[in-house]
Design a protein around this motif. Structure first.
Motif, PDB file in Angstrom:
ATOM      1  N   PHE A  71      77.642  52.318  26.828  1.00 38.10           N
ATOM      2  CA  PHE A  71      77.704  51.799  28.210  1.00 38.10           C
ATOM      3  C   PHE A  71      79.166  51.674  28.659  1.00 38.10           C
ATOM      4  CE2 PHE A  71      77.830  48.630  31.553  1.00 38.10           C
ATOM      5  CZ  PHE A  71      76.820  49.099  32.399  1.00 38.10           C
ATOM      6  N   GLU A  72      80.041  51.289  27.722  1.00 34.42           N
ATOM      7  CA  GLU A  72      81.461  51.135  28.063  1.00 34.42           C
ATOM      8  C   GLU A  72      82.033  52.416  28.666  1.00 34.42           C
ATOM      9  OE1 GLU A  72      80.660  48.118  24.817  1.00 34.42           O
ATOM     10  OE2 GLU A  72      79.946  50.105  25.417  1.00 34.42           O
ATOM     11  N   ASP A  73      81.514  53.577  28.207  1.00 30.95           N
ATOM     12  CA  ASP A  73      82.054  54.869  28.658  1.00 30.95           C
ATOM     13  C   ASP A  73      81.600  55.227  30.077  1.00 30.95           C
ATOM     14  OD1 ASP A  73      83.206  55.142  26.150  1.00 30.95           O
ATOM     15  OD2 ASP A  73      81.428  56.114  25.311  1.00 30.95           O
ATOM     16  N   VAL A  74      80.476  54.638  30.526  1.00 28.53           N
ATOM     17  CA  VAL A  74      79.959  55.010  31.860  1.00 28.53           C
ATOM     18  C   VAL A  74      80.031  53.847  32.845  1.00 28.53           C
ATOM     19  CG1 VAL A  74      78.413  56.807  30.977  1.00 28.53           C
ATOM     20  CG2 VAL A  74      77.566  54.457  31.184  1.00 28.53           C
ATOM     21  N   ALA A  75      80.467  52.678  32.390  1.00 27.59           N
ATOM     22  CA  ALA A  75      80.467  51.469  33.233  1.00 27.59           C
ATOM     23  C   ALA A  75      81.276  51.676  34.507  1.00 27.59           C
ATOM     24  CB  ALA A  75      81.002  50.279  32.439  1.00 27.59           C
ATOM     25  N   GLU A  76      82.429  52.363  34.405  1.00 27.73           N
ATOM     26  CA  GLU A  76      83.282  52.555  35.583  1.00 27.73           C
ATOM     27  C   GLU A  76      82.575  53.419  36.630  1.00 27.73           C
ATOM     28  OE1 GLU A  76      87.772  54.048  36.807  1.00 27.73           O
ATOM     29  OE2 GLU A  76      87.194  53.963  34.694  1.00 27.73           O
ATOM     30  N   ASN A  77      81.895  54.492  36.170  1.00 25.83           N
ATOM     31  CA  ASN A  77      81.147  55.362  37.101  1.00 25.83           C
ATOM     32  C   ASN A  77      80.070  54.572  37.837  1.00 25.83           C
ATOM     33  OD1 ASN A  77      82.647  57.464  36.144  1.00 25.83           O
ATOM     34  ND2 ASN A  77      81.035  58.303  34.810  1.00 25.83           N
ATOM     35  N   LEU A 103      77.912  44.929  32.959  1.00 25.44           N
ATOM     36  CA  LEU A 103      79.187  45.187  33.624  1.00 25.44           C
ATOM     37  C   LEU A 103      80.212  44.104  33.268  1.00 25.44           C
ATOM     38  CD1 LEU A 103      77.946  46.339  37.152  1.00 25.44           C
ATOM     39  CD2 LEU A 103      79.186  47.749  35.488  1.00 25.44           C
ATOM     40  N   VAL A 104      79.780  42.841  33.320  1.00 26.70           N
ATOM     41  CA  VAL A 104      80.675  41.725  32.988  1.00 26.70           C
ATOM     42  C   VAL A 104      81.113  41.814  31.525  1.00 26.70           C
ATOM     43  CG1 VAL A 104      80.804  39.208  32.736  1.00 26.70           C
ATOM     44  CG2 VAL A 104      79.796  40.209  34.801  1.00 26.70           C
ATOM     45  N   ARG A 105      80.175  42.181  30.652  1.00 27.73           N
ATOM     46  CA  ARG A 105      80.501  42.332  29.212  1.00 27.73           C
ATOM     47  C   ARG A 105      81.624  43.353  29.013  1.00 27.73           C
ATOM     48  NH1 ARG A 105      78.902  45.671  25.124  1.00 27.73           N
ATOM     49  NH2 ARG A 105      77.410  46.803  26.427  1.00 27.73           N
ATOM     50  N   CYS A 106      81.641  44.375  29.891  1.00 30.36           N
ATOM     51  CA  CYS A 106      82.651  45.429  29.758  1.00 30.36           C
ATOM     52  C   CYS A 106      83.888  45.176  30.613  1.00 30.36           C
ATOM     53  CB  CYS A 106      82.039  46.785  30.139  1.00 30.36           C
ATOM     54  SG  CYS A 106      80.721  47.285  29.023  1.00 30.36           S
TER      55      CYS A 106
END
Length: 926
Positions: A71-77, A103-106
């Motif tokens: 999820f960290e890799d796609v969170a920004e998208n 989202l908050v976790r990342c």
């Protein structure tokens, strides 16, 4: 500025990110200018194993996500995609809160924009939908939804749904939209913003008024069809069978003549013309509905008198109107009118609804229900509550909106022409066929201002329920929730409910000094407390008598020592109610006899209080009869479930033989009554049926018309020979043994199987035994009272899954129509004898003993034989069906009465087999 919508769906490993659950697929669909302009989806590696349940539900396996990004890799998208948009989802609270956590976790900011829930929106704009699951709505709207429970397919289907719902919104008149907008601020998502945008768009150009709508007093309605008279046509009943067949075949070329149906038509025609009564058993496949509707319409047209057709279930009532009447209209060479007539409380009171719209203190449930009704008024011509899909809170709110006979004439007057119940009465007065149900029919016949003709012509379908319906109608019920609801609506003088408003009206009119309210408040508080104590005490006693989690029905007799305390409390409650009712009546009389005219709001409040006063009087009467002065000819019992202590208690009273009273006072006065059903005969005789209705000495035409199906070619019956006698084992022991045979049968039949029980306790024990074994994990198991949902929902779900097994009790023994391969194997776990301690059974058997008769042969056995026939009837619904009946109760072979059950169903091949042989035979046969 143009609104941008991002429709999101997630698939996850579970329901709670706080407990470590993670997203395994994200999908977002972007809508601008009412067009889908972009899509984004990705699988996501959850960093944990995906359970077998989630894999089966979504089709997403550990293999699917093996090389997927974290999820960290796609969170920004994802954060960029939803930024500045309105966040849309089907159940938005789940998807948004789960995504926020991730989202908050990342390290990203949470989403602070507007949200829109398509579940909420669909409830408002599709108030008559069967359900609000995405797959149901997609099917209704013919939307592309090829892979349910995969995020990309779900998000795309939700986006299409949003566009359809927005179209529906735009088609509503501005008048309705403005009402919806005012109410929408009580909702959970920002539906108000969407409605506001629609209003602005519609006001930007001249409104085009729909020719199908009319407006009145600020509300928009669907224009009703012309209620004009149907032209009478000279019509002569075709006495010649060849003429009937030709008529049926001209409408339906594939129609095959069935002698039973033709005999039924002739017999009913003769009964009506000669003013005689008749009892007709019409086997499955005869075409019973057309068998009575055709002669009924001819008779109604010839004599200018309506024929009333009454059913026990609402399903059959709807089936007649939606399926059978249209068929008949194709068959007959003239037009006729058939209408549905229900009890008054089924219809919306427009006077009450108009007033409810003016109230400002809306909670979520009332606001949602008002919005549903505003939209529904643009679609309905009947105003019948059964069309609506209301929440449980909406059902409660309906009680304040339903039509009743107590609304003051002045309040009803503006609405008389549009009033739904008045319209139903006007339509019924001109109809040839009036379709209703036993409950309304019996309520109507007990009123002086009856809508059904007192000396007319009746067809009573599902007549085997007539005795039960009559006893229920003449009885009464008392439960904790209904009384507490009345008390909450009345309130006390400091709770600003109806009694507070009554007190204000009295003060404003100078009719009280305000001091006497204190005493009434005190008595109401005492009553509320004591009533709670009574039901708490009853539930405690019931729990001692019943340790089972299943619902229980327990006989109630006041001379039984355990109820002494309850009797004392009930006596105090009756006294308290006497005071409360008298004091409220005095206050009402002061206002109604006052010379100063009261405003509309005041009159509505007084109306509401009068309705609640009626409930309090019924409560006082029930408490008095139940605990203080019971009647010898009545049965008393309590229904109890320990899942909800005092809330789960209902007290019931009904006559032991109510149908005899109804026949003598009403049915017997009709010109002609035809009673019909697929199961009325016991041991080739109508004796048992006639005795139940008290008609032993009444002259009646009778006929038993067998099913035309070749059952020997369609059904095999198997009785396992390796099962112990059911009476030698406890419920738990027999359930364990039965579970093994049910598992073997389910595997052999590949699901498509219904298992019928006679008690919730055995159903629950067997279901859990099978579930815990894990052997049928690849099957979908539905159990009545466990899986949740209504009977109809259980049946729909059962038919939607290929490898499904349905466990059912009493209500599934009959009235279930599952043709074709969806039901290929039926298991009857136990012969359907009612337990001897069941209150109605015990009372009837006691009465027979007093008469010097054998209760088993006169009541218990005939009742079980009829129910066995009804259970068997679930298996074969068309001549193309094929099935296996498995009976796990060896008494059908070993008991003295066993042959009676074997002879009760059509001639078929019977086999005794071991569990292995049984499985082989099932596989081979179906």
């Amino acid at each position: 500025m143009m609104q941008r919508y991002v429709v999101v769906d997630l698939e996850t490993t579970g329901n709670s990110p706080k407990k470590g659950d993670r997203i395994i697929q994200f999908a977002g669909v972007v809508i601008e200018n009412d067009q889908i302009v972009d899509e984004y989806s990705t699988f996501i590696h959850p960093g944990q194993e995906i359970s077998l349940f989630i894999e089966e539900l979504t089709g997403i396996s550990n293999e699917t996500v093996k090389n997927a990004p974290d999820f960290e890799d796609v969170a920004e998208n994802i954060a960029r995609l939803i930024e500045g948009a309105c966040f849309v989802a089907h159940n938005v609270l789940f998807d948004l809160s789960f995504l926020q956590e991730e989202l908050v976790r990342c390290g990203f900011e949470p989403f602070y924009g507007s949200t829109l829930d398509t579940v909420e929106l669909a409830k408002i704009l599709k108030p008559t939908s069967d359900g609000y699951k995405l797959h149901q709505l997609a099917k209704e709207e013919n939307l592309d939804h090829s892979r349910p429970h995969q995020a990309d397919s779900d998000a795309y289907a939700t986006a299409l749904l949003l566009l359809e719902l927005k179209k529906k919104l735009m088609n509503l008149p501005v008048m309705t939209l403005k009402q919806l907008y005012r109410l929408s601020f009580s909702l959970q998502s920002e539906v108000s913003e969407l409605i506001d945008a629609c209003i602005a768009s519609k006001l930007a150009k001249a409104e085009v008024h729909s020719p199908n709508l009319i407006t009145y007093r600020g509300l928009a309605f669907k224009k009703a069809e012309n209620e004009g008279d149907h032209k009478d046509t000279e019509s002569k009943f075709p006495l010649d069978d060849e003429e009937k067949i030709a008529m049926l075949q001209s409408a339906f070329p594939a129609f095959e003549a069935r002698s039973g149906q033709l005999d039924m038509m002739n017999m009913i025609h003769h009964s009506f013309e000669s003013s005689q009564d008749a009892i007709i058993e019409a086997g499955t496949g005869i075409g019973k509905s057309i068998g009575y509707l055709l002669p009924a319409v001819y008779f109604a047209k010839k004599h200018h008198k309506p024929v009333v057709v009454s059913t026990y279930t609402l399903q059959l009532q709807d089936q007649l109107l939606q399926n059978e009447v249209p068929k008949l209209k194709k068959i007959l060479p003239f037009t006729f009118q058939a209408v549905l007539l229900k009890g008054r409380s089924n219809y919306l009171s427009l006077a009450k609804f108009e007033r409810a719209l003016r109230e400002k203190e809306d909670n979520y449930e009332t606001a949602l229900t008002k919005m549903q009704i505003l939209v529904w008024l643009t679609e309905t011509v009947t105003g019948d509550k059964d069309e609506l899909n209301l929440t449980s809170g909406g059902q409660l709110f309906w009680n304040r909106l339903q039509s009743d006979g107590l609304t003051y004439a002045g309040l009803k007057q503006p609405w008389i022409e549009l009033d739904f119940f008045e319209r139903a009465k006007r339509t019924a007065a001109k109809a040839d066929i009036i379709i209703t149900n036993h409950s309304f029919l019996m309520t109507d016949l007990l009123t002086e201002d009856a809508l059904i003709p007192k000396k007319g012509y009746l067809v009573l379908d599902e007549a085997h329920h007539l005795e039960q319906a009559a006893s229920k109608q003449l009885g009464s019920r008392l439960n904790y929730i209904s009384v507490k609801t009345v008390l909450n609506r009345l309130g006390t003088s400091d709770q600003k409910q109806l009694l507070y408003k009554l007190d204000r009206m009295l003060l404003n009119n100078g009719l009280t000094d305000g001091k006497s309210m204190h005493e009434l408040d005190q008595r109401l508080s005492d009553f509320s407390y004591e009533f709670e104590q009574l039901f708490y005490y009853i539930s405690n006693q019931a729990e001692k008598l019943s340790r089972s989690m299943s619902p229980k029905r327990l006989s109630f007799k006041i001379d039984d020592g355990r109820w002494g305390k309850a009797i004392l409390v009930a006596e105090r409650l009756v006294d308290l109610l006497g005071y409360i009712i008298t004091e409220i009546e005095k206050r009402l009389a002061l206002l109604l006899n006052n010379e100063s005219p009261l405003g509309k709001n005041s009159l509505f409040h007084l109306n509401d209080i009068e309705v609640l006063l009626g409930h309090l009087q019924d409560t006082r009467d029930s408490l008095h009869e139940f605990f203080i002065k019971p009647h010898e000819e009545n049965i008393y019992w309590l229904d109890y479930t320990n899942a909800a202590p005092q809330h789960g208690v209902t007290l019931t009273v009904q006559p032991i033989a109510g149908s005899k009273r109804l026949w003598d006072s009403y049915f017997g006065r009709q010109k002609s009554v035809v009673m019909t059903s697929a199961t009325l005969v016991v041991k080739n005789s109508f004796k048992y049926f006639k005795e139940q209705l008290g008609l032993e000495n009444e002259p009646m035409q009778t006929a038993s018309l067998p099913s035309p199906f070749p059952y020997k070619e369609l059904v095999k019956v198997l009785v396992p020979n390796d099962l112990p006698d059911i009476n030698c084992l406890s419920v738990e022991e027999f359930s364990e043994t039965a579970a093994n045979h049910i598992i073997a049968a389910a595997q052999a039949a590949k699901g498509r199987m219904m298992v019928l029980f006679t008690s919730h306790e055995m159903l629950r024990a067997t279901y859990h035994s099978i579930k815990d074994s894990g052997v049928l994990d690849e099957f979908t198991l539905f159990a009545q009272g466990i899986s949740g949902g209504s009977r109809m929902r259980l049946l729909r779900n059962f038919q939607n899954f290929e490898k499904a097994v349905l466990f059912g009790t009493t209500s599934l023994w009959e009235g279930v129509d599952i043709p074709g391969e969806d039901l290929s194997c039926l298991i009857i776990v136990r012969l359907p004898f009612s337990p001897p301690d069941e209150p109605v059974t015990a009372a009837k058997c006691q009465l027979l003993e007093k008469q010097g008769r054998n209760p088993f042969s006169a009541y218990s056995l005939p009742e079980a034989l009829l129910r066995f026939r009804q259970g068997f009837g679930r298996l074969i619904r068309t001549p193309e069906d094929k099935g296996i009946l498995v009976i796990l109760d060896r008494r059908i072979i070993t008991a003295k009465y066993g042959p009676e059950f074997q002879k009760a169903i059509p001639a078929v091949d019977w086999h005794q087999a071991s569990i292995t042989e049984m499985a082989e035979m099932i596989e081979e046969w179906i």
